[in-house]
Design an enzyme around this catalytic site. Structure first.
Site, PDB file in Angstrom:
ATOM      1  N   ALA A  70       0.850  -1.195   0.000  1.00 26.65           N
ATOM      2  CA  ALA A  70       0.000   0.000   0.000  1.00 26.65           C
ATOM      3  C   ALA A  70       0.885   1.244   0.000  1.00 26.65           C
ATOM      4  O   ALA A  70       2.046   1.184   0.411  1.00 26.65           O
ATOM      5  CB  ALA A  70      -0.878  -0.019   1.237  1.00 26.65           C
ATOM      6  N   GLY A 109       0.737  -5.156   1.107  1.00 23.82           N
ATOM      7  CA  GLY A 109      -0.404  -5.319   0.205  1.00 23.82           C
ATOM      8  C   GLY A 109      -0.021  -6.035  -1.080  1.00 23.82           C
ATOM      9  O   GLY A 109      -0.859  -6.696  -1.704  1.00 23.82           O
ATOM     10  N   GLU A 112      -0.229  -9.544  -0.274  1.00 22.52           N
ATOM     11  CA  GLU A 112      -1.646  -9.889  -0.084  1.00 22.52           C
ATOM     12  C   GLU A 112      -2.323 -10.099  -1.436  1.00 22.52           C
ATOM     13  O   GLU A 112      -3.114 -11.026  -1.615  1.00 22.52           O
ATOM     14  CB  GLU A 112      -2.342  -8.780   0.709  1.00 22.52           C
ATOM     15  N   GLU A 132       4.295  -4.732   7.519  1.00 26.95           N
ATOM     16  CA  GLU A 132       3.334  -3.801   8.147  1.00 26.95           C
ATOM     17  C   GLU A 132       3.637  -3.552   9.625  1.00 26.95           C
ATOM     18  O   GLU A 132       3.520  -2.433  10.124  1.00 26.95           O
ATOM     19  CB  GLU A 132       1.902  -4.355   8.025  1.00 26.95           C
TER      20      GLU A 132
HETATM   21  C1  LIG Z   1      -9.320   5.039   9.931  1.00 25.52           C
HETATM   22  C2  LIG Z   1     -10.149   3.978   9.340  1.00 25.52           C
HETATM   23  C3  LIG Z   1      -9.613   3.438   8.059  1.00 25.52           C
HETATM   24  C4  LIG Z   1     -10.201   2.126   7.708  1.00 25.52           C
HETATM   25  C5  LIG Z   1      -9.870   1.736   6.347  1.00 25.52           C
HETATM   26  C6  LIG Z   1      -9.642   0.296   6.206  1.00 25.52           C
HETATM   27  C7  LIG Z   1      -9.003   0.030   4.900  1.00 25.52           C
HETATM   28  C8  LIG Z   1      -8.045  -1.079   5.019  1.00 25.52           C
HETATM   29  C9  LIG Z   1      -7.151  -1.175   3.837  1.00 25.52           C
HETATM   30  C10 LIG Z   1      -5.764  -1.293   4.264  1.00 25.52           C
HETATM   31  C11 LIG Z   1      -4.969  -2.093   3.330  1.00 25.52           C
HETATM   32  C12 LIG Z   1      -3.653  -2.396   3.950  1.00 25.52           C
HETATM   33  C13 LIG Z   1      -2.751  -3.050   2.980  1.00 25.52           C
HETATM   34  C14 LIG Z   1      -1.440  -3.524   3.555  1.00 25.52           C
HETATM   35  O1  LIG Z   1      -1.643  -4.557   4.459  1.00 25.52           O
HETATM   36  C15 LIG Z   1      -0.643  -2.433   4.174  1.00 25.52           C
HETATM   37  C16 LIG Z   1       0.649  -2.189   3.456  1.00 25.52           C
HETATM   38  O2  LIG Z   1       0.923  -2.679   2.409  1.00 25.52           O
HETATM   39  S1  LIG Z   1       1.726  -1.137   4.242  1.00 25.52           S
HETATM   40  C17 LIG Z   1       3.105  -1.079   3.157  1.00 25.52           C
HETATM   41  C18 LIG Z   1       3.925  -2.294   3.219  1.00 25.52           C
HETATM   42  N1  LIG Z   1       5.120  -2.127   2.440  1.00 25.52           N
HETATM   43  C19 LIG Z   1       6.273  -1.740   2.939  1.00 25.52           C
HETATM   44  O3  LIG Z   1       6.419  -1.531   4.106  1.00 25.52           O
HETATM   45  C20 LIG Z   1       7.394  -1.584   1.968  1.00 25.52           C
HETATM   46  C21 LIG Z   1       8.153  -0.352   2.268  1.00 25.52           C
HETATM   47  N2  LIG Z   1       9.180  -0.121   1.280  1.00 25.52           N
HETATM   48  C22 LIG Z   1      10.364  -0.734   1.307  1.00 25.52           C
HETATM   49  O4  LIG Z   1      10.660  -1.568   2.118  1.00 25.52           O
HETATM   50  C23 LIG Z   1      11.365  -0.328   0.282  1.00 25.52           C
HETATM   51  O5  LIG Z   1      11.044   0.959  -0.124  1.00 25.52           O
HETATM   52  C24 LIG Z   1      11.405  -1.264  -0.948  1.00 25.52           C
HETATM   53  C25 LIG Z   1      10.024  -1.454  -1.533  1.00 25.52           C
HETATM   54  C26 LIG Z   1      12.005  -2.620  -0.543  1.00 25.52           C
HETATM   55  C27 LIG Z   1      12.314  -0.629  -2.016  1.00 25.52           C
HETATM   56  O6  LIG Z   1      13.574  -0.321  -1.443  1.00 25.52           O
HETATM   57  P1  LIG Z   1      14.626   0.608  -2.221  1.00 25.52           P
HETATM   58  O7  LIG Z   1      14.751   0.128  -3.585  1.00 25.52           O
HETATM   59  O8  LIG Z   1      15.829   0.667  -1.341  1.00 25.52           O
HETATM   60  O9  LIG Z   1      13.959   2.039  -2.326  1.00 25.52           O
HETATM   61  P2  LIG Z   1      13.565   3.063  -1.186  1.00 25.52           P
HETATM   62  O10 LIG Z   1      13.279   2.386   0.091  1.00 25.52           O
HETATM   63  O11 LIG Z   1      14.548   4.178  -1.173  1.00 25.52           O
HETATM   64  O12 LIG Z   1      12.158   3.577  -1.736  1.00 25.52           O
HETATM   65  C28 LIG Z   1      12.089   4.320  -2.946  1.00 25.52           C
HETATM   66  C29 LIG Z   1      11.044   5.372  -2.780  1.00 25.52           C
HETATM   67  O13 LIG Z   1       9.762   4.744  -2.663  1.00 25.52           O
HETATM   68  C30 LIG Z   1       9.118   5.170  -1.474  1.00 25.52           C
HETATM   69  N3  LIG Z   1       8.324   4.044  -0.964  1.00 25.52           N
HETATM   70  C31 LIG Z   1       8.726   2.780  -0.848  1.00 25.52           C
HETATM   71  N4  LIG Z   1       7.728   2.011  -0.391  1.00 25.52           N
HETATM   72  C32 LIG Z   1       6.691   2.815  -0.231  1.00 25.52           C
HETATM   73  C33 LIG Z   1       5.353   2.610   0.215  1.00 25.52           C
HETATM   74  N5  LIG Z   1       4.882   1.392   0.553  1.00 25.52           N
HETATM   75  N6  LIG Z   1       4.525   3.669   0.261  1.00 25.52           N
HETATM   76  C34 LIG Z   1       4.946   4.900  -0.106  1.00 25.52           C
HETATM   77  N7  LIG Z   1       6.200   5.169  -0.535  1.00 25.52           N
HETATM   78  C35 LIG Z   1       7.046   4.130  -0.605  1.00 25.52           C
HETATM   79  C36 LIG Z   1      10.241   5.557  -0.546  1.00 25.52           C
HETATM   80  O14 LIG Z   1       9.782   6.442   0.440  1.00 25.52           O
HETATM   81  C37 LIG Z   1      11.222   6.188  -1.513  1.00 25.52           C
HETATM   82  O15 LIG Z   1      10.739   7.487  -1.756  1.00 25.52           O
HETATM   83  P3  LIG Z   1      11.774   8.675  -1.997  1.00 25.52           P
HETATM   84  O16 LIG Z   1      12.656   8.726  -0.786  1.00 25.52           O
HETATM   85  O17 LIG Z   1      12.528   8.304  -3.224  1.00 25.52           O
HETATM   86  O18 LIG Z   1      10.902   9.873  -2.126  1.00 25.52           O
END
Ligand SMILES: CCCCCCCCCCCCC[C@H](O)CC(=O)SCCNC(=O)CCNC(=O)[C@H](O)C(C)(C)COP(=O)(O)OP(=O)(O)OC[C@H]1O[C@@H](n2cnc3c(N)ncnc32)[C@H](O)[C@@H]1OP(=O)(O)O
Length: 729
Positions: A70, A109, A112, A132
């Site tokens: 996400a 996500g 998922e 997460e």
């Molecule tokens: C209040 C009531 C609300 C009720 C609503 C209910 C709705 C429910 C729906 C919810 C659904 C949930 C879904 C899910 O379960 C939740 C998630 O998925 S949370 C996200 C999980 N993912 C992560 O944690 C991955 C995080 N990212 C990383 O680990 C790394 O970035 C990577 C993917 C391994 C890549 O690594 P690198 O190549 O080294 O690159 P960088 O780390 O430098 O990242 C590059 C650039 O991308 C940005 N970024 C990376 N991941 C995300 C992300 N998930 N979201 C946003 N941005 C992301 C990162 O910040 C870098 O940005 P920059 O610094 O270049 O600007």
């Protein structure tokens, strides 16, 4: 801008092998499932499902990355657009087989979505996981319900509660993916999809399965709960993850999803989730360094590093040598005497051997270290890391030599935790190439690296040090030159308050307990015993603080313009140096012992000390311990921002999370201050300063006062106030 983004973000549709629809998740850089991508996916998936010519569907990610999950930035706003839970349900319910082609990563996500697919094919180098929990959340698009239905409960629980990312081969072993290939995963998935057309899908729909359980599932879950409580250091997300997984055991899939949503909402609105997500972005922001001169990561290139040298093979030098070699940089390791050289070599080779086994590094890594007494060899290197004792005259002597021995463009780094970089640079002919590198022990393990620029350090030297940090898989943070830089300058106040609290009536056990309850893995006195009290004692000696006679105008408990606690000096003078001598703030079973116990001698001594110095003992409560230890440290953080020693509060917070084990779910000291409320921090500092006017570091910084006067703006906007603050200095 919005248009460009919209054009770039989509679930692209194409046909392959006639009857296969290929949907490519496209949202650079890591294909997060943002609002726009979900909207586009919804349409594209319907199209593929509706097209009678399409017999199977393959989902992949653009640019060799399946999906980073996400979009974390969306968690701060309102949820809108198609829900990920519903999209994944559509995928699972599809009558056409859906295959995920996982390259790069399938995280959160992203995983998922892959679990909603009927089959998963991964590239060998791909990584999957549910990170997460590290963001203060849980997998909330069915992940906490589908994973336990797919693999063993033990593995599902471990992956969901720790956030550990695993390689595709491990995922294959656990049963998360069906096939792994070292060729093109998409091509394989397309071929695979063609082969399974028409085969029944019922058994592939994870929501229809029940969670396979160990025989005594209740006690298994109870034990898991106890273990999580013990290790989570106060973080709530791992406990919520456990509750969600528990629901997968005792509830239907739909009820489990409901529980997952409930828990997700609770977590999402928690301060811990905010702190952890802040920390995620703060860590990435440190790469975007800047210097007051205007030099930044964008406008400065790093030098290529072909070979490096390390001078001094004590504990730090050994760790640094191993860290460099692990990063693929050959090292010439230099010592002054044969005995030290041989001792260093033996330990380094055995450390490399361990790393070699653990990380399955190639044999060449062990051959990348050369050991010599011959300083002339330094001519060959692009970068030197000096790692001798923390002694200014010794360091200056070495840098003078380096200046004449190294090539004119070699970057000269000093590993120091406190010393003035500019003074060291002053003895060289290339002060612009001198940069500080504050490694944390053990240097081949600890993630943090403070990169310190002096007034004459060039942006190239900083860029090269930062690139090296990245190569060593460390988190580099660029900071300015001052005594103790960022980390230790702040830490000094934390330690100082802890000593004052002992003088005023507290005991080490009490102080440590409060700090551990806050989430530090160890209280300050246990840390002090572990590292050895003499480390701080030597620094105090260097600064001319120890022994009343050396302090002109000072007294036993007042030195350097404020209250001074000589407790640590007294213990050191008696030979109580901590674990290594079997006695320090705590008592140990023997010298080198690890289990701290009540130190009766210290408790009696504290009573006598208070009596001797006429100190009125008072009851020190938990709030006072926490506030007295943390708020002066935070206050120093504001001074550091004011002085532009740190470029942002994020930099300070990352230094504390990675270098000083600040509990990540509290974000870091500056974020913690913003959570507690700046007015409260200010009031408390004023209050304690009034009671203890002889502790000048309790006086609130002018930046803190200014921020409070301006309505305590959010941490992300402090930069503007700091700039304004500085322009009026
Ligand atoms: C209040 C009531 C609300 C009720 C609503 C209910 C709705 C429910 C729906 C919810 C659904 C949930 C879904 C899910 O379960 C939740 C998630 O998925 S949370 C996200 C999980 N993912 C992560 O944690 C991955 C995080 N990212 C990383 O680990 C790394 O970035 C990577 C993917 C391994 C890549 O690594 P690198 O190549 O080294 O690159 P960088 O780390 O430098 O990242 C590059 C650039 O991308 C940005 N970024 C990376 N991941 C995300 C992300 N998930 N979201 C946003 N941005 C992301 C990162 O910040 C870098 O940005 P920059 O610094 O270049 O600007």
């Amino acid at each position: 801008m919005t248009q460009t983004l919209a054009a770039a973000t989509m679930a692209a549709y194409r046909r392959a092998a006639g009857c296969i629809a290929v949907i490519t998740l496209t949202n650079p850089p890591v294909n997060t499932l943002s609002y726009l991508l979900r909207e586009s996916f919804y349409e594209t998936f319907r199209r593929a499902n509706a097209d009678a010519e399409v017999k199977a569907i393959v989902i992949c990610g653009a640019d060799g990355k399946f999906c980073g999950g996400a979009d974390i930035k969306e968690f701060a706003g309102k949820f809108s657009g198609p829900s990920l839970v519903a999209l994944i349900d559509d995928v699972e319910q599809s009558k056409k087989p859906v295959v995920a082609a996982i390259e790069g990563m399938a995280l959160g996500g992203g995983l998922e979505l892959a679990l909603g697919c009927h089959y998963r094919i991964a590239h060998t180098k791909a990584q999957v996981g549910f990170p997460e929990v590290t963001l203060g959340l849980l997998p909330a698009a069915g992940g906490s319900q589908r994973l336990p239905r797919l693999i063993t409960l033990t593995s599902a629980l471990e992956l969901i509660t720790t956030g550990r990312r695993i390689s595709a081969p491990e995922a294959l072993k656990l049963g998360i993916v069906d096939k792994v290939t070292d060729k093109n995963a998409l091509d394989m998935a397309i071929d695979f999809a063609r082969d399974i057309i028409g085969k029944p899908l019922e058994s592939r729909r994870l929501s229809l399965r029940t969670t396979p359980c160990p025989p005594d599932v209740e006690s298994f879950l109870d034990e898991a709960l106890a273990s999580i409580r013990k290790h989570s250091r106060g973080a709530i997300a791992p406990l919520a993850c456990l509750q969600a997984v528990r629901a997968s055991v005792y509830s239907t899939f739909d009820e489990g999803l409901k529980k997952e949503q409930e828990l997700f909402k609770m977590l999402l609105t928690s301060g811990q989730a905010r702190a952890l997500q802040y920390s995620f972005f703060a860590q990435r922001a440190t790469k975007k360094w800047s210097m007051p001169s205007g030099a930044t990561w964008k406008n400065t290139s790093a030098r290529p590093l072909r070979k490096a040298a390390v001078i001094g093979l004590g504990t730090m030098g050994r760790g640094i040598t191993v860290a460099l070699i692990k990063a693929g940089i050959p090292v010439i390791a230099v010592e002054m005497g044969l005995k030290q050289l041989e001792a260093g070599k033996t330990v380094i080779m055995s450390m490399l051997e361990k790393e070699f086994k653990k990380k399955q590094l190639t044999k060449a890594y062990r051959e990348m270290a050369a050991f010599t007494l011959d300083l002339a060899k330094l001519q060959e290197v692009d970068l030197v890391v000096e790692a001798v004792f923390e002694n200014m005259s010794l360091k200056k002597q070495i840098f003078q030599q380096l200046s004449s021995l190294c090539s004119a463009d070699a970057i000269l780094c000093t590993n120091t935790s406190t010393l003035d970089i500019d003074e060291i640079a002053s003895v060289t002919t290339t002060p612009h190439l001198v940069v500080g590198m504050h490694f944390f022990a053990p240097a081949h393990v600890m993630k943090l690296l403070e990169v310190i620029y002096g007034p004459r350090t060039s942006p190239t030297a900083v860029a090269t040090a930062m690139q090296l940090a990245q190569q060593m898989e460390k988190v580099g943070v660029v900071v300015g030159n001052c005594n103790g830089f960022v980390g230790n300058r702040m830490f000094k106040l934390y330690a100082e308050q802890a000593y004052f609290l002992l003088e005023e009536g507290a005991i080490p056990e009490q102080v440590d307990q409060v700090l551990e309850d806050f989430g530090f893995p160890m209280g300050i006195f246990k840390v002090s015993d572990l590292s050895g009290l003499d480390i701080e004692w030597k620094i105090r000696q260097e600064q001319g603080l120890t022994g009343p006679k050396q302090i002109p105008g000072g007294s036993f408990r007042h030195r350097a313009g404020g209250r001074y606690s000589p407790l640590l000096d007294i213990l050191c003078e008696r030979g109580y140096l901590g674990q290594k001598t079997g006695q320090g703030w705590y008592l140990y079973e023997k010298p080198g012992g690890r289990v701290p116990t009540f130190n009766l001698w210290l408790h009696k001594f504290l009573e006598e000390y208070r009596e001797l110095h006429g100190i009125q003992k008072h009851y020190v409560g938990q709030d006072e311990i926490l506030e007295r230890c943390l708020y002066p440290l935070i206050n120093m953080g504001f001074h550091i921002l004011e002085e532009r020693i740190a470029a942002s509060p994020e930099d300070i917070d990352i230094i504390y999370v990675f270098g000083y084990s600040w509990p990540r779910h509290w974000g870091g000291p500056m974020f913690y201050a913003s959570m507690v409320g700046l007015p409260r921090v200010l009031d408390k500092l004023n209050y304690y300063h009034e009671i203890h006017p002889d502790i000048p570091t309790l006086e609130p910084s002018s930046l803190l006062k200014k921020l409070v006067a301006n309505g305590s703006p959010p941490i992300g906007t402090w930069g503007a106030f700091i700039k304004e603050h500085n322009s009026k200095l």
